[in-house]
Design a protein around this motif. Structure first.
Motif, short mmCIF file in Angstrom:
data_model
loop_
_atom_site.label_atom_id
_atom_site.label_comp_id
_atom_site.label_asym_id
_atom_site.label_seq_id
_atom_site.Cartn_x
_atom_site.Cartn_y
_atom_site.Cartn_z
N LYS A 27 7.62 3.56 -21.33
CA LYS A 27 7.54 2.42 -22.25
C LYS A 27 8.93 1.93 -22.64
CE LYS A 27 3.02 3.50 -24.28
NZ LYS A 27 2.28 3.96 -25.50
N ALA A 28 9.86 2.85 -22.81
CA ALA A 28 11.23 2.45 -23.14
C ALA A 28 11.84 1.64 -22.00
CB ALA A 28 12.08 3.69 -23.44
N ASN A 29 11.57 2.07 -20.77
CA ASN A 29 12.06 1.32 -19.61
C ASN A 29 11.40 -0.05 -19.53
OD1 ASN A 29 13.54 1.45 -16.83
ND2 ASN A 29 11.46 0.78 -16.33
N GLN A 30 10.10 -0.11 -19.83
CA GLN A 30 9.39 -1.38 -19.80
C GLN A 30 9.96 -2.36 -20.83
OE1 GLN A 30 7.89 -1.26 -16.78
NE2 GLN A 30 6.16 -2.36 -17.67
N LYS A 31 10.35 -1.84 -21.98
CA LYS A 31 10.96 -2.70 -23.00
C LYS A 31 12.26 -3.31 -22.48
CE LYS A 31 11.59 -4.49 -27.15
NZ LYS A 31 12.95 -5.02 -26.99
N LEU A 32 13.08 -2.51 -21.79
CA LEU A 32 14.30 -3.03 -21.19
C LEU A 32 13.98 -4.10 -20.15
CD1 LEU A 32 16.33 0.26 -20.60
CD2 LEU A 32 16.90 -1.57 -22.20
N LEU A 33 12.94 -3.87 -19.36
CA LEU A 33 12.54 -4.82 -18.33
C LEU A 33 12.09 -6.14 -18.96
CD1 LEU A 33 12.09 -5.39 -15.34
CD2 LEU A 33 9.87 -4.28 -15.52
N GLU A 34 11.34 -6.06 -20.03
CA GLU A 34 10.88 -7.26 -20.73
C GLU A 34 12.08 -8.03 -21.30
OE1 GLU A 34 7.90 -6.27 -23.59
OE2 GLU A 34 6.67 -5.20 -22.12
N ILE A 71 4.14 6.31 -12.63
CA ILE A 71 2.79 6.56 -13.14
C ILE A 71 1.85 5.44 -12.73
CG2 ILE A 71 1.41 7.03 -15.20
CD1 ILE A 71 4.00 7.76 -16.66
N ASP A 72 0.77 5.79 -12.07
CA ASP A 72 -0.25 4.82 -11.67
C ASP A 72 -1.31 4.77 -12.77
OD1 ASP A 72 -2.26 3.33 -10.53
OD2 ASP A 72 -2.28 4.39 -8.62
N PHE A 73 -1.03 3.98 -13.81
CA PHE A 73 -1.92 3.94 -14.97
C PHE A 73 -3.32 3.47 -14.62
CE2 PHE A 73 2.26 3.65 -17.06
CZ PHE A 73 2.12 4.64 -18.02
N LYS A 74 -3.41 2.50 -13.73
CA LYS A 74 -4.72 1.94 -13.40
C LYS A 74 -5.63 2.99 -12.77
CE LYS A 74 -7.17 -1.78 -11.05
NZ LYS A 74 -8.21 -0.86 -10.53
N SER A 75 -5.11 3.72 -11.79
CA SER A 75 -5.93 4.73 -11.12
C SER A 75 -6.28 5.87 -12.08
CB SER A 75 -5.20 5.29 -9.89
OG SER A 75 -5.05 4.28 -8.91
N ASN A 111 0.81 -1.22 0.00
CA ASN A 111 0.00 0.00 0.00
C ASN A 111 0.84 1.27 0.00
OD1 ASN A 111 0.46 -0.74 2.94
ND2 ASN A 111 -0.47 1.27 3.20
N ILE A 112 2.09 1.21 0.42
CA ILE A 112 2.94 2.40 0.37
C ILE A 112 3.94 2.31 -0.78
CG2 ILE A 112 2.69 2.94 2.81
CD1 ILE A 112 5.47 1.81 3.28
N ALA A 113 3.76 1.33 -1.66
CA ALA A 113 4.60 1.19 -2.85
C ALA A 113 3.71 0.94 -4.05
CB ALA A 113 5.59 0.04 -2.67
N PRO A 114 2.93 1.94 -4.47
CA PRO A 114 1.99 1.73 -5.58
C PRO A 114 2.65 1.30 -6.88
CG PRO A 114 2.21 4.07 -5.05
CD PRO A 114 2.86 3.31 -3.94
N TYR A 115 3.94 1.60 -7.04
CA TYR A 115 4.65 1.20 -8.25
C TYR A 115 4.79 -0.33 -8.35
CZ TYR A 115 8.46 1.30 -4.81
OH TYR A 115 9.22 1.12 -3.69
N TYR A 116 4.61 -1.02 -7.24
CA TYR A 116 4.64 -2.49 -7.28
C TYR A 116 3.62 -3.03 -8.28
CZ TYR A 116 3.30 -7.23 -6.01
OH TYR A 116 2.96 -8.56 -6.09
N GLN A 117 2.47 -2.35 -8.35
CA GLN A 117 1.39 -2.83 -9.21
C GLN A 117 1.81 -2.91 -10.68
OE1 GLN A 117 -1.20 -4.03 -7.84
NE2 GLN A 117 -1.07 -3.16 -5.78
N SER A 118 2.66 -2.00 -11.12
CA SER A 118 3.08 -2.02 -12.52
C SER A 118 3.90 -3.26 -12.83
CB SER A 118 3.86 -0.75 -12.86
OG SER A 118 5.09 -0.71 -12.17
N TYR A 119 4.70 -3.70 -11.87
CA TYR A 119 5.47 -4.93 -12.07
C TYR A 119 4.56 -6.15 -12.05
CZ TYR A 119 9.84 -2.36 -11.61
OH TYR A 119 10.88 -1.51 -11.83
N GLU A 120 3.61 -6.14 -11.14
CA GLU A 120 2.67 -7.27 -11.07
C GLU A 120 1.88 -7.38 -12.38
OE1 GLU A 120 -1.19 -7.59 -8.53
OE2 GLU A 120 0.42 -8.54 -7.39
N ARG A 121 1.43 -6.26 -12.90
CA ARG A 121 0.67 -6.30 -14.16
C ARG A 121 1.53 -6.82 -15.32
NH1 ARG A 121 -1.51 -1.48 -12.06
NH2 ARG A 121 -0.08 -0.21 -13.29
N LEU A 122 2.81 -6.47 -15.31
CA LEU A 122 3.70 -6.95 -16.36
C LEU A 122 3.82 -8.47 -16.31
CD1 LEU A 122 5.68 -6.50 -18.68
CD2 LEU A 122 7.48 -6.15 -16.96
N PHE A 123 4.04 -9.02 -15.12
CA PHE A 123 4.14 -10.47 -14.98
C PHE A 123 2.85 -11.16 -15.42
CE2 PHE A 123 7.66 -9.60 -11.93
CZ PHE A 123 8.61 -10.46 -12.49
#
Length: 364
Positions: free
Chosen positions: A352-359, A168-172, A15-27
Protein backbone atom coordinates in the motif's frame (compact mmCIF):
# COMPACT_ATOMS: atom_id res chain seq x y z
CA UNK A 1 -6.16 6.91 -33.01
CA UNK A 2 -6.04 9.24 -30.02
CA UNK A 3 -3.45 8.29 -27.42
CA UNK A 4 -3.90 8.47 -23.67
CA UNK A 5 -1.85 10.56 -21.26
CA UNK A 6 -0.44 7.46 -19.61
CA UNK A 7 1.41 4.46 -20.97
CA UNK A 8 2.52 1.07 -19.67
CA UNK A 9 5.43 -0.73 -21.37
CA UNK A 10 5.49 -4.51 -20.94
CA UNK A 11 8.25 -6.58 -22.62
CA UNK A 12 6.31 -9.86 -22.49
CA UNK A 13 2.79 -11.28 -22.66
CA UNK A 14 0.37 -10.52 -19.85
CA UNK A 15 -0.12 -14.17 -18.89
CA UNK A 16 3.48 -14.44 -17.67
CA UNK A 17 3.36 -11.05 -15.91
CA UNK A 18 0.45 -11.31 -13.45
CA UNK A 19 1.63 -8.15 -11.70
CA UNK A 20 0.45 -6.21 -14.76
CA UNK A 21 -3.10 -6.65 -13.48
CA UNK A 22 -2.42 -4.55 -10.38
CA UNK A 23 -1.40 -1.60 -12.55
CA UNK A 24 -4.41 -2.03 -14.79
CA UNK A 25 -6.74 -2.07 -11.79
CA UNK A 26 -5.14 1.12 -10.47
CA UNK A 27 -5.73 2.96 -13.75
CA UNK A 28 -9.33 1.73 -13.83
CA UNK A 29 -10.00 2.69 -10.21
CA UNK A 30 -8.68 6.22 -10.84
CA UNK A 31 -10.54 6.50 -14.15
CA UNK A 32 -7.29 7.13 -16.03
CA UNK A 33 -7.25 5.81 -19.62
CA UNK A 34 -3.89 4.33 -20.55
CA UNK A 35 -2.10 2.82 -23.53
CA UNK A 36 -0.17 -0.44 -23.50
CA UNK A 37 2.99 -1.07 -25.49
CA UNK A 38 3.67 -4.79 -25.40
CA UNK A 39 6.13 -7.30 -26.80
CA UNK A 40 3.82 -10.08 -27.96
CA UNK A 41 6.28 -12.97 -27.68
CA UNK A 42 3.61 -15.68 -27.93
CA UNK A 43 1.72 -14.14 -30.88
CA UNK A 44 -1.50 -14.38 -28.91
CA UNK A 45 -4.51 -12.24 -28.08
CA UNK A 46 -4.36 -10.16 -24.90
CA UNK A 47 -7.22 -9.35 -22.56
CA UNK A 48 -6.70 -5.78 -21.38
CA UNK A 49 -8.63 -2.61 -20.60
CA UNK A 50 -5.98 -0.42 -22.21
CA UNK A 51 -7.41 2.27 -24.50
CA UNK A 52 -4.84 1.48 -27.19
CA UNK A 53 -2.60 -1.58 -27.50
CA UNK A 54 0.58 -1.25 -29.56
CA UNK A 55 1.99 -4.70 -30.25
CA UNK A 56 5.53 -5.59 -31.16
CA UNK A 57 4.82 -9.08 -32.50
CA UNK A 58 7.97 -11.17 -32.50
CA UNK A 59 8.07 -14.81 -31.40
CA UNK A 60 10.42 -15.47 -28.52
CA UNK A 61 11.07 -18.27 -26.03
CA UNK A 62 11.56 -16.98 -22.46
CA UNK A 63 14.83 -17.81 -20.71
CA UNK A 64 16.51 -19.42 -23.68
CA UNK A 65 20.20 -18.71 -24.21
CA UNK A 66 20.05 -17.58 -27.84
CA UNK A 67 22.18 -14.44 -28.00
CA UNK A 68 20.58 -13.44 -31.30
CA UNK A 69 17.53 -12.29 -29.35
CA UNK A 70 19.48 -9.13 -28.52
CA UNK A 71 18.49 -8.00 -32.03
CA UNK A 72 14.85 -8.23 -30.93
CA UNK A 73 15.67 -6.20 -27.81
CA UNK A 74 16.94 -3.35 -29.97
CA UNK A 75 13.94 -3.60 -32.29
CA UNK A 76 11.50 -3.54 -29.37
CA UNK A 77 13.29 -0.56 -27.83
CA UNK A 78 13.06 1.26 -31.16
CA UNK A 79 9.36 0.39 -31.37
CA UNK A 80 8.80 1.78 -27.87
CA UNK A 81 10.80 4.92 -28.59
CA UNK A 82 8.75 5.70 -31.68
CA UNK A 83 5.47 5.34 -29.77
CA UNK A 84 6.67 7.43 -26.82
CA UNK A 85 7.99 10.16 -29.09
CA UNK A 86 4.87 10.22 -31.25
CA UNK A 87 2.36 10.26 -28.41
CA UNK A 88 4.20 12.45 -25.87
CA UNK A 89 2.73 10.74 -22.83
CA UNK A 90 2.43 12.54 -19.55
CA UNK A 91 3.76 9.54 -17.59
CA UNK A 92 5.19 6.12 -18.52
CA UNK A 93 5.53 2.94 -16.46
CA UNK A 94 8.11 0.34 -17.48
CA UNK A 95 7.20 -3.10 -16.13
CA UNK A 96 10.29 -5.31 -15.85
CA UNK A 97 13.78 -4.65 -17.16
CA UNK A 98 13.93 -8.08 -18.84
CA UNK A 99 13.81 -6.52 -22.31
CA UNK A 100 16.61 -4.03 -21.47
CA UNK A 101 14.30 -1.27 -22.73
CA UNK A 102 15.06 1.40 -20.12
CA UNK A 103 18.79 0.85 -20.61
CA UNK A 104 18.66 1.00 -24.40
CA UNK A 105 16.48 4.14 -24.23
CA UNK A 106 18.38 5.74 -21.36
CA UNK A 107 19.45 8.87 -23.25
CA UNK A 108 16.03 9.35 -24.84
CA UNK A 109 14.26 9.00 -21.51
CA UNK A 110 16.54 11.53 -19.84
CA UNK A 111 15.86 14.05 -22.61
CA UNK A 112 12.11 13.61 -23.03
CA UNK A 113 10.82 11.86 -19.92
CA UNK A 114 13.16 12.85 -17.10
CA UNK A 115 11.39 12.08 -13.77
CA UNK A 116 8.26 11.23 -15.77
CA UNK A 117 8.70 7.45 -15.82
CA UNK A 118 8.50 4.68 -13.25
CA UNK A 119 10.51 1.43 -13.35
CA UNK A 120 9.24 -1.81 -11.84
CA UNK A 121 11.99 -4.45 -11.53
CA UNK A 122 10.91 -8.07 -11.07
CA UNK A 123 13.98 -10.11 -12.02
CA UNK A 124 17.72 -10.27 -12.43
CA UNK A 125 18.58 -9.62 -16.06
CA UNK A 126 21.98 -8.46 -17.41
CA UNK A 127 23.43 -6.70 -14.38
CA UNK A 128 26.57 -8.84 -14.69
CA UNK A 129 27.42 -6.81 -17.84
CA UNK A 130 29.04 -3.60 -16.60
CA UNK A 131 27.87 -1.31 -19.46
CA UNK A 132 24.31 -2.54 -18.90
CA UNK A 133 24.53 -2.00 -15.14
CA UNK A 134 25.92 1.51 -15.65
CA UNK A 135 23.09 2.29 -18.07
CA UNK A 136 20.56 0.94 -15.61
CA UNK A 137 22.03 3.14 -12.87
CA UNK A 138 21.41 6.21 -15.04
CA UNK A 139 17.89 5.06 -15.89
CA UNK A 140 17.12 4.58 -12.19
CA UNK A 141 18.56 8.01 -11.31
CA UNK A 142 16.38 9.69 -13.93
CA UNK A 143 13.19 7.83 -12.99
CA UNK A 144 10.57 9.25 -10.66
CA UNK A 145 10.83 6.02 -8.69
CA UNK A 146 12.04 2.46 -9.10
CA UNK A 147 10.25 -0.34 -7.29
CA UNK A 148 11.65 -3.82 -6.72
CA UNK A 149 9.79 -7.01 -5.84
CA UNK A 150 12.48 -8.35 -3.50
CA UNK A 151 14.79 -6.58 -1.04
CA UNK A 152 17.52 -9.03 -2.10
CA UNK A 153 17.67 -7.40 -5.54
CA UNK A 154 19.94 -4.77 -4.01
CA UNK A 155 22.64 -7.47 -4.10
CA UNK A 156 22.99 -7.06 -7.89
CA UNK A 157 21.34 -3.74 -8.74
CA UNK A 158 23.21 -0.42 -8.85
CA UNK A 159 22.64 1.81 -5.85
CA UNK A 160 19.30 3.56 -5.82
CA UNK A 161 16.34 4.73 -3.78
CA UNK A 162 13.97 1.77 -4.14
CA UNK A 163 10.47 1.05 -2.89
CA UNK A 164 9.22 -2.49 -2.32
CA UNK A 165 6.34 -3.76 -4.44
CA UNK A 166 5.26 -7.16 -3.21
CA UNK A 167 4.07 -9.47 -5.98
CA UNK A 168 0.60 -10.09 -4.53
CA UNK A 169 -2.21 -11.29 -6.77
CA UNK A 170 -5.08 -9.81 -4.75
CA UNK A 171 -7.77 -10.77 -7.24
CA UNK A 172 -6.92 -14.48 -7.27
CA UNK A 173 -6.56 -14.50 -3.49
CA UNK A 174 -9.97 -12.84 -3.11
CA UNK A 175 -11.47 -15.28 -5.63
CA UNK A 176 -10.12 -18.18 -3.59
CA UNK A 177 -11.56 -16.82 -0.35
CA UNK A 178 -14.92 -16.11 -1.99
CA UNK A 179 -15.17 -19.67 -3.31
CA UNK A 180 -14.04 -21.55 -0.20
CA UNK A 181 -17.15 -23.72 -0.29
CA UNK A 182 -15.87 -25.21 -3.55
CA UNK A 183 -12.62 -26.49 -2.04
CA UNK A 184 -11.78 -29.99 -3.17
CA UNK A 185 -11.12 -32.31 -0.24
CA UNK A 186 -7.94 -34.37 -0.25
CA UNK A 187 -7.53 -38.02 0.57
CA UNK A 188 -6.42 -38.24 4.18
CA UNK A 189 -3.08 -39.78 3.22
CA UNK A 190 -2.27 -37.88 0.02
CA UNK A 191 -0.56 -34.49 -0.47
CA UNK A 192 -0.96 -32.50 -3.69
CA UNK A 193 2.11 -30.42 -4.54
CA UNK A 194 1.25 -27.82 -7.19
CA UNK A 195 3.23 -25.56 -9.45
CA UNK A 196 0.77 -22.89 -10.65
CA UNK A 197 1.91 -20.48 -13.35
CA UNK A 198 4.05 -20.38 -16.47
CA UNK A 199 6.10 -23.59 -16.31
CA UNK A 200 9.85 -22.97 -16.63
CA UNK A 201 13.09 -24.48 -15.32
CA UNK A 202 12.32 -27.86 -16.86
CA UNK A 203 15.45 -29.58 -15.58
CA UNK A 204 14.49 -28.69 -12.01
CA UNK A 205 10.93 -29.89 -12.66
CA UNK A 206 12.20 -33.21 -14.02
CA UNK A 207 14.42 -33.57 -10.95
CA UNK A 208 11.35 -33.21 -8.73
CA UNK A 209 9.36 -35.68 -10.80
CA UNK A 210 12.09 -38.29 -10.50
CA UNK A 211 12.48 -37.64 -6.78
CA UNK A 212 8.77 -38.15 -5.98
CA UNK A 213 8.23 -40.70 -8.75
CA UNK A 214 5.23 -42.92 -7.97
CA UNK A 215 5.33 -42.22 -4.24
CA UNK A 216 1.65 -42.76 -3.50
CA UNK A 217 1.70 -40.20 -0.67
CA UNK A 218 2.21 -37.39 -3.16
CA UNK A 219 0.69 -36.04 -6.37
CA UNK A 220 2.83 -33.58 -8.34
CA UNK A 221 0.73 -31.08 -10.30
CA UNK A 222 1.87 -28.61 -12.95
CA UNK A 223 -0.67 -26.03 -14.03
CA UNK A 224 0.19 -23.39 -16.62
CA UNK A 225 1.61 -22.76 -20.08
CA UNK A 226 4.08 -25.41 -21.29
CA UNK A 227 2.95 -27.91 -18.63
CA UNK A 228 2.24 -30.45 -21.34
CA UNK A 229 5.95 -30.64 -22.11
CA UNK A 230 6.37 -32.28 -18.70
CA UNK A 231 3.37 -34.52 -19.33
CA UNK A 232 5.23 -36.10 -22.23
CA UNK A 233 8.29 -36.62 -20.05
CA UNK A 234 6.19 -38.45 -17.46
CA UNK A 235 4.61 -40.68 -20.08
CA UNK A 236 8.05 -41.61 -21.41
CA UNK A 237 9.38 -42.35 -17.91
CA UNK A 238 6.36 -44.13 -16.39
CA UNK A 239 5.70 -41.46 -13.75
CA UNK A 240 2.05 -41.78 -12.72
CA UNK A 241 1.50 -39.69 -9.57
CA UNK A 242 1.08 -36.50 -11.60
CA UNK A 243 -1.56 -34.14 -12.96
CA UNK A 244 -1.30 -31.46 -15.64
CA UNK A 245 -3.23 -28.58 -17.13
CA UNK A 246 -1.67 -26.34 -19.76
CA UNK A 247 -2.27 -22.62 -20.24
CA UNK A 248 -5.32 -21.18 -18.48
CA UNK A 249 -6.85 -17.74 -18.10
CA UNK A 250 -5.63 -15.77 -15.09
CA UNK A 251 -9.23 -15.54 -13.82
CA UNK A 252 -9.04 -19.30 -13.20
CA UNK A 253 -5.89 -19.16 -11.06
CA UNK A 254 -7.74 -19.61 -7.78
CA UNK A 255 -9.26 -22.89 -8.98
CA UNK A 256 -5.85 -24.51 -9.27
CA UNK A 257 -4.93 -23.40 -5.77
CA UNK A 258 -8.16 -25.03 -4.60
CA UNK A 259 -6.63 -28.32 -5.75
CA UNK A 260 -3.41 -27.65 -3.86
CA UNK A 261 -2.03 -28.67 -0.46
CA UNK A 262 1.60 -27.57 -0.84
CA UNK A 263 2.74 -24.82 -3.20
CA UNK A 264 5.75 -25.67 -5.34
CA UNK A 265 8.32 -22.87 -5.57
CA UNK A 266 11.36 -25.07 -6.16
CA UNK A 267 13.17 -23.33 -9.02
CA UNK A 268 16.80 -24.13 -8.24
CA UNK A 269 19.59 -21.86 -7.06
CA UNK A 270 22.07 -21.55 -9.89
CA UNK A 271 21.59 -17.86 -10.72
CA UNK A 272 20.99 -14.46 -9.11
CA UNK A 273 17.51 -14.54 -10.60
CA UNK A 274 16.67 -17.63 -8.56
CA UNK A 275 18.53 -16.88 -5.34
CA UNK A 276 17.15 -13.36 -4.85
CA UNK A 277 13.56 -13.40 -6.15
CA UNK A 278 10.29 -13.52 -4.23
CA UNK A 279 7.55 -14.92 -6.46
CA UNK A 280 3.80 -14.47 -6.09
CA UNK A 281 3.67 -18.05 -4.81
CA UNK A 282 5.04 -16.84 -1.46
CA UNK A 283 2.02 -14.56 -1.02
CA UNK A 284 -0.43 -17.22 -2.13
CA UNK A 285 1.14 -19.47 0.49
CA UNK A 286 0.70 -17.12 3.44
CA UNK A 287 -2.67 -15.69 2.33
CA UNK A 288 -4.26 -19.09 1.65
CA UNK A 289 -2.49 -20.90 4.52
CA UNK A 290 -0.91 -23.42 2.17
CA UNK A 291 2.70 -24.38 3.01
CA UNK A 292 5.38 -23.84 0.40
CA UNK A 293 8.45 -25.81 -0.67
CA UNK A 294 11.49 -23.89 -1.90
CA UNK A 295 15.06 -24.40 -3.08
CA UNK A 296 17.99 -24.30 -0.68
CA UNK A 297 20.47 -21.42 -0.54
CA UNK A 298 17.96 -18.78 -1.66
CA UNK A 299 16.62 -15.60 -0.10
CA UNK A 300 13.17 -17.17 -0.15
CA UNK A 301 14.47 -20.18 1.81
CA UNK A 302 15.73 -17.89 4.57
CA UNK A 303 12.32 -16.21 4.78
CA UNK A 304 10.21 -19.37 4.96
CA UNK A 305 12.56 -21.02 7.46
CA UNK A 306 12.74 -17.94 9.70
CA UNK A 307 8.94 -17.63 9.66
CA UNK A 308 8.19 -21.32 9.89
CA UNK A 309 5.79 -21.68 6.96
CA UNK A 310 7.96 -23.38 4.35
CA UNK A 311 10.13 -26.44 3.72
CA UNK A 312 13.50 -26.40 1.98
CA UNK A 313 13.67 -29.33 -0.44
CA UNK A 314 17.21 -30.72 -0.71
CA UNK A 315 16.46 -33.98 -2.58
CA UNK A 316 17.85 -36.24 0.13
CA UNK A 317 16.02 -39.51 0.76
CA UNK A 318 14.66 -38.47 4.14
CA UNK A 319 12.97 -35.41 2.57
CA UNK A 320 10.01 -37.50 1.43
CA UNK A 321 9.30 -38.83 4.92
CA UNK A 322 10.13 -35.55 6.68
CA UNK A 323 8.02 -33.43 4.34
CA UNK A 324 5.02 -35.70 4.80
CA UNK A 325 5.25 -35.54 8.58
CA UNK A 326 6.05 -31.81 8.60
CA UNK A 327 3.01 -30.92 6.49
CA UNK A 328 0.38 -32.58 8.67
CA UNK A 329 1.92 -31.22 11.87
CA UNK A 330 2.15 -27.71 10.44
CA UNK A 331 -1.38 -27.23 9.09
CA UNK A 332 -2.87 -28.06 12.48
CA UNK A 333 -0.72 -25.50 14.28
CA UNK A 334 -2.24 -22.18 15.38
CA UNK A 335 1.24 -20.69 15.48
CA UNK A 336 1.56 -21.42 11.75
CA UNK A 337 -1.63 -19.49 10.96
CA UNK A 338 -0.53 -16.55 13.11
CA UNK A 339 2.85 -16.35 11.38
CA UNK A 340 1.18 -16.42 7.96
CA UNK A 341 -1.15 -13.61 8.96
CA UNK A 342 1.67 -11.46 10.37
CA UNK A 343 3.83 -11.86 7.27
CA UNK A 344 0.97 -11.23 4.85
CA UNK A 345 -0.29 -8.15 6.71
CA UNK A 346 3.20 -6.62 6.76
CA UNK A 347 3.57 -7.28 3.02
CA UNK A 348 0.19 -5.69 2.30
CA UNK A 349 1.15 -2.57 4.28
CA UNK A 350 4.37 -2.21 2.29
CA UNK A 351 2.44 -2.79 -0.92
CA UNK A 352 0.00 0.00 0.00
CA UNK A 353 2.87 2.38 0.73
CA UNK A 354 4.28 1.68 -2.73
CA UNK A 355 0.84 2.20 -4.28
CA UNK A 356 0.60 5.60 -2.61
CA UNK A 357 3.91 6.59 -4.22
CA UNK A 358 2.63 5.35 -7.57
CA UNK A 359 -0.57 7.39 -7.23
CA UNK A 360 1.52 10.47 -6.39
CA UNK A 361 3.56 9.80 -9.53
CA UNK A 362 0.50 9.58 -11.77
CA UNK A 363 -0.93 12.84 -10.48
CA UNK A 364 2.18 15.00 -10.20
Amino acid sequence: MNSSEYCVVLPCNINIAPYYQSYERLFISKNLPFDLIIWDRELSEEQTFAKNVFKFSKKDIPNNKNWLKIISYFKFASFVKNKLKKNSYKKVIFLSTSGATVVLLNGFLKKYYNKKYWIDIRDYSFEWFIPYKNGLAKAIDNSFKTSISSPAFTRFLPKGDFSIVHNIDFKSIDDFINHQEELEQIDSDKIRISFVGSVRYFEENKKQLEFFKNDTRYVLQFYGSRANQLKGYCEDNNIHNVDFHDRFDSSETYRFYQRTDIINNVYGNNSFELTTALSNKLYFSVALKKPIIVSSDTYLASIVVDNGFGYVLKYVDEDKDNLYKWYFELINSKDYHDKCNDFYNNAVNEYKANQKLLEDFLHV
